[in-house]
Scaffold this motif. Sequence first.
Motif, PDB file in Angstrom:
ATOM      1  N   ALA A  40      -1.695  -4.959   2.465  1.00 13.58           N
ATOM      2  CA  ALA A  40      -3.274  -5.401   2.623  1.00 13.58           C
ATOM      3  C   ALA A  40      -3.342  -6.652   2.088  1.00 13.58           C
ATOM      4  N   TYR A  41      -4.271  -7.577   2.750  1.00 14.98           N
ATOM      5  CA  TYR A  41      -4.673  -8.947   2.594  1.00 14.98           C
ATOM      6  C   TYR A  41      -5.924  -8.944   2.095  1.00 14.98           C
ATOM      7  N   THR A  71     -11.114  -7.321   0.998  1.00 11.61           N
ATOM      8  CA  THR A  71     -10.154  -6.808   2.020  1.00 11.61           C
ATOM      9  C   THR A  71     -10.283  -7.947   3.091  1.00 11.61           C
ATOM     10  N   ASP A 120       3.185  -0.560   4.191  1.00  9.92           N
ATOM     11  CA  ASP A 120       1.920  -1.528   4.785  1.00  9.92           C
ATOM     12  C   ASP A 120       1.410  -2.449   3.707  1.00  9.92           C
ATOM     13  N   MET A 157      -5.443  -2.882  -6.191  1.00  8.11           N
ATOM     14  CA  MET A 157      -6.433  -2.835  -5.213  1.00  8.11           C
ATOM     15  C   MET A 157      -7.863  -2.847  -6.353  1.00  8.11           C
ATOM     16  N   GLN A 194       0.903  -1.140   0.002  1.00  6.09           N
ATOM     17  CA  GLN A 194       0.063  -0.049  -0.035  1.00  6.09           C
ATOM     18  C   GLN A 194       0.926   1.229  -0.074  1.00  6.09           C
ATOM     19  N   TYR A 230      -5.277  -5.937   7.182  1.00  7.81           N
ATOM     20  CA  TYR A 230      -4.497  -4.702   6.986  1.00  7.81           C
ATOM     21  C   TYR A 230      -3.329  -4.705   7.723  1.00  7.81           C
ATOM     22  N   HIS A 263       0.137  -2.950   9.170  1.00  8.18           N
ATOM     23  CA  HIS A 263       0.759  -1.718   9.066  1.00  8.18           C
ATOM     24  C   HIS A 263       2.262  -1.994   9.352  1.00  8.18           C
TER      25      HIS A 263
END
Length: 149
Positions: A135-136, A117, A133, A107, A101, A120, A122
């Motif tokens: 995102a999964y 999503t 970061d 995305m 990210q 997430y 960080h």
Amino acid sequence: MEHTTITFEERLLEPQDFARRIGRVAARYPWLVLEENGKTIGYAYASEWKSRSAFRYTVESSIYLHPQAPRRQDCGKVLYGRLLSLLAREGYHKVIAAVTQPNDASMALHHGFGFVTAGYFHEVGYKFHDWIDVAYLELGLEKPSNGVY
């Protein structure tokens, strides 16, 4: 690779190292390459998500497109659509994708295929002297009756 956080590779792989990686993954999972006029413009593949046997119906997917790939979004749709179709036909149940990210294009591609999503994280990657970061996303697969995803 050296100038982007789209991948967490920090150095360009030697061709023989990349070939070994492809061989290791492709021995068990699909690895697709998109070429145009003899040039590789993208690739997508699935790999093991977790090593425990209970996770055997879940895979992690990855897609990479050359920054100057013509019709880049269409290239992504072609590659990912084919990969997801193969995974569904092979009986996989869930696909997990990790997206660094920010990455609006990736995305959008994933959400366009129905990924949602799921988490997430960080500051889990460190590249270019900065924390990144991730995102999964997840997608449930259904085996298509007509062979087309």
